[in-house]
Design an enzyme around this catalytic site. Structure first.
Site, PDB file in Angstrom:
ATOM      1  N   ARG A 216       1.117 -12.344  -1.757  1.00  0.00           N
ATOM      2  CA  ARG A 216      -0.283 -12.491  -1.345  1.00  0.00           C
ATOM      3  C   ARG A 216      -1.051 -13.484  -2.214  1.00  0.00           C
ATOM      4  NH1 ARG A 216      -2.367  -9.504   3.241  1.00  0.00           N
ATOM      5  NH2 ARG A 216      -0.881  -7.840   3.652  1.00  0.00           N
TER       6      ARG A 216
ATOM      7  N   HIS B  14     -11.041  -4.035  11.890  1.00  0.00           N
ATOM      8  CA  HIS B  14      -9.964  -4.674  11.134  1.00  0.00           C
ATOM      9  C   HIS B  14      -9.576  -5.928  11.892  1.00  0.00           C
ATOM     10  CE1 HIS B  14      -5.610  -4.514   9.438  1.00  0.00           C
ATOM     11  NE2 HIS B  14      -6.400  -5.231   8.667  1.00  0.00           N
TER      12      HIS B  14
ATOM     13  N   ASP C  23     -10.414 -10.687   7.597  1.00  0.00           N
ATOM     14  CA  ASP C  23      -9.768  -9.369   7.687  1.00  0.00           C
ATOM     15  C   ASP C  23     -10.681  -8.209   8.089  1.00  0.00           C
ATOM     16  OD1 ASP C  23      -7.285  -7.898   7.367  1.00  0.00           O
ATOM     17  OD2 ASP C  23      -8.166  -6.985   5.596  1.00  0.00           O
TER      18      ASP C  23
ATOM     19  N   LYS D  77      -3.674 -12.662  11.686  1.00  0.00           N
ATOM     20  CA  LYS D  77      -5.135 -12.736  11.675  1.00  0.00           C
ATOM     21  C   LYS D  77      -5.639 -13.881  10.806  1.00  0.00           C
ATOM     22  CE  LYS D  77      -6.286  -8.742  10.133  1.00  0.00           C
ATOM     23  NZ  LYS D  77      -4.931  -8.430   9.645  1.00  0.00           N
ATOM     24  N   THR D  78      -5.160 -13.905   9.562  1.00  0.00           N
ATOM     25  CA  THR D  78      -5.622 -14.921   8.623  1.00  0.00           C
ATOM     26  C   THR D  78      -5.214 -16.314   9.075  1.00  0.00           C
ATOM     27  OG1 THR D  78      -5.492 -13.341   6.795  1.00  0.00           O
ATOM     28  CG2 THR D  78      -5.536 -15.673   6.217  1.00  0.00           C
TER      29      THR D  78
ATOM     30  N   LYS E 131      -8.747  -2.247   0.317  1.00  0.00           N
ATOM     31  CA  LYS E 131      -8.654  -1.393   1.496  1.00  0.00           C
ATOM     32  C   LYS E 131      -9.405  -0.070   1.323  1.00  0.00           C
ATOM     33  CE  LYS E 131      -6.398  -3.975   4.343  1.00  0.00           C
ATOM     34  NZ  LYS E 131      -7.134  -4.543   5.514  1.00  0.00           N
TER      35      LYS E 131
ATOM     36  N   ARG F 179       0.829  -1.206   0.000  1.00  0.00           N
ATOM     37  CA  ARG F 179       0.000   0.000   0.000  1.00  0.00           C
ATOM     38  C   ARG F 179       0.862   1.255   0.000  1.00  0.00           C
ATOM     39  NH1 ARG F 179      -2.077   1.109   4.218  1.00  0.00           N
ATOM     40  NH2 ARG F 179      -1.220  -0.459   5.635  1.00  0.00           N
TER      41      ARG F 179
ATOM     42  N   SER G 240      -1.531  -6.044   9.334  1.00  0.00           N
ATOM     43  CA  SER G 240      -1.051  -7.017   8.359  1.00  0.00           C
ATOM     44  C   SER G 240       0.209  -7.704   8.866  1.00  0.00           C
ATOM     45  CB  SER G 240      -0.755  -6.307   7.034  1.00  0.00           C
ATOM     46  OG  SER G 240      -0.216  -7.198   6.102  1.00  0.00           O
TER      47      SER G 240
END
Length: 530
Positions: A319, A217, A254, A239-240, A198, A56, A235
């Protein structure tokens, strides 16, 4: 409110003779391959690269300052303002630029699995692989829903159009502009697909609180008894990975909303980090990457077409984008009840935070507002090694409103539903980055499992004398010596110095939250600078 499609400028683009509307996954894959936008891999996924922008670009994101949102946005270095006239001029130039393209791609779908709170969206892409990405990450409508679909927000993505900062008022050739008046997101100068995802999350973070829904988030899953867990974190914090649990059904990985009725996923897919991905460690993610998935910046063997998830020559921020349906154990539709447990995830590069600790209500609010982690390599341009950072609500780059607005909503919900909150460090142990090592995933999974099963609610704890956190003395499947960070350091004085240094960073960062109550302020680290 008028649909964005009713604006003449955008309508002209939407009805362009060469626009391809809601193509199927096989059709998009065919387009990607025929246009040489990507490579078909041995798994059936499509691989694409994003050029020099592999993460990003937060410094290139702006919100149009107009009468619609001027008094509500938390303006500053996160929510940078751009003049309305500058936006309109660039908007017209991008639309004209795209109209000259031989082919464009449009996806109509939704953000939000709860039909009471979903946002009808449209994504218009210059690249077919970006449109496949959007199709996999957002919620695809049924044929009946598509027939009555009216977009309330549109993303226009023109990666090959580069801005002129001197003329267009941007910071660089790249731009991500959000207009709540036009109800448009304008993206250009970057091929990184994550900007599409995003940008809509940022839009939802503005719109949902108006409906008394807390946007979060976080990832979420649900146990066999219907118990819901949330995993907050930036990130790269896990989390994932941690929410993809074979013994729990995945709600989403997410972005979620917490409404008066419970939790719902904002997305229809997953955007998982692929660095060091293996079938052994993360089987659900590994097996989800198949036909129709998008591999972003993952290196592929040109002969076997097998992905090399250990190769980070392009970026560490590799990703995979795939639909939720590629995970066997999911909740469908992606809605569930109120959370029983909340996990705050941090990847602490100092190696001084406990791997798990149970938080009081006040500590939960302190650490939610602080949002401490280490920004990991590749998630943003220019980040090559972990950097300590504080991101309010574990998602500051995506919060148009002041953090206190979201924190207030979370605090009220923790009280209302008596939710347990834990802080889990997936970062370093035995020393700081460069000396210590990352916490073993198997240990973290064991700690999270114990927290979700309620095994840590009554276990004996010891208070950390620097951070004031209650550390469990025993966790099934985890060596006791791992639980207290200082015990894992060979150099105890170096630990003391590093821990106190981090405590000072917490205190200095929290000074900006002037409206926080004394109870919340006092819930921070016990060690205070003189």
């Amino acid at each position: 409110m008028k649909s964005v499609e009713e604006t003449l400028l955008l309508q002209d683009l939407i009805t362009h003779k060469n626009i391809q509307n809601n193509l199927s996954v096989p059709q998009l894959v065919e387009k990607i391959l025929s246009r040489n936008e990507g490579m078909l891999t041995a798994t059936g996924a499509v691989q694409a690269t994003t050029g020099k922008y592999t993460g990003r670009s937060p410094k290139d994101k702006f919100i149009v300052k107009d009468e619609i949102c001027e008094n509500f946005i938390d303006w500053g270095h996160v929510n940078q303002a751009i003049d309305e006239n500058k936006f309109e001029q660039l908007y017209e130039k991008v639309i004209a630029y795209l109209k000259d393209k031989n082919e464009l791609y449009s996806f109509k779908g939704f953000a939000g699995a709860d039909k009471k709170h979903r946002l009808p969206i449209q994504v218009i892409n210059e690249y077919a692989w970006h449109n496949l990405f959007a199709r996999q990450l957002f919620i695809t409508p049924t044929e009946e829903e598509l027939n009555t679909h009216r977009s309330e927000f549109t993303v226009v993505s023109a990666p090959t159009y580069k801005a002129d900062p001197k003329v267009d008022g941007t910071n660089s050739e790249t731009f991500i502009l959000v207009s709540f008046k036009r109800r448009v997101v304008l993206i250009g100068g970057t091929e990184y697909a994550g900007e599409i995802k995003k940008s809509i999350f940022s839009v939802m973070n503005y719109l949902l609180p108006q409906k008394e829904v807390l946007p979060m988030h976080c990832s979420a899953n649900v146990g066999q008894e219907g118990d819901v867990a949330l995993f907050f974190g930036l990130s790269g914090t896990g989390k994932t990975t941690l929410s993809a649990d074979p013994y729990r059904r995945l709600i989403g990985d997410d972005e979620h909303g917490w409404s008066p009725n419970g939790v719902f996923n904002i997305e229809g897919g997953c955007y998982a980090k692929c660095i060091s991905l293996s079938q052994e460690k993360e089987p659900q993610i590994f097996n989800a990457i198949r036909f129709g998935s998008v591999l972003e910046n993952v290196i592929i063997n040109t002969k076997s077409r097998l992905p090399d998830y250990d190769d980070t020559s392009l970026t560490e921020n590799t990703r995979a984008a795939y639909p939720l349906e590629n995970i066997d154990n999911i909740v469908s539709p992606s809605v569930a009840g109120h959370p029983n447990t909340i996990i705050f995830l941090t990847a602490d590069a100092s190696g001084t935070l406990p791997p798990i600790s149970k938080l009081t209500k006040e500590q939960a609010m302190y650490h939610f507002l602080s949002g401490y982690t280490s920004k990991l390599a590749g998630t943003e341009r220019g980040v090559t090694e972990p950097q300590a950072t504080f991101s309010a609500c574990f998602g500051s780059p995506f919060l148009p409103l002041a953090p206190s607005a979201y924190a207030k909503m979370l605090g009220e919900k923790i009280d209302q539903f008596n939710t347990n909150v834990f802080l889990v460090n997936t970062g370093w142990t035995g020393g700081s980055y460069g000396v210590g090592r990352r916490m073993k995933l198997s240990y973290t999974r064991a700690m999270v499992h114990s927290a979700l099963e309620g095994e840590l609610n009554t276990v004996e704890t010891v208070k950390d004398d620097v951070f004031g956190l209650e550390i469990p003395m025993h966790v099934p499947g985890v060596p006791d010596e791992v639980l207290v960070p200082k015990n894992t350091w060979a150099n105890k004085s170096a630990y003391d110095e590093a821990a106190k240094s981090l405590a000072i960073k917490f205190h200095n960062n929290f000074k900006k939250f002037t409206q926080a109550s004394d109870d919340i302020v006092q819930a921070g680290p016990l060690y205070k600078p003189e």
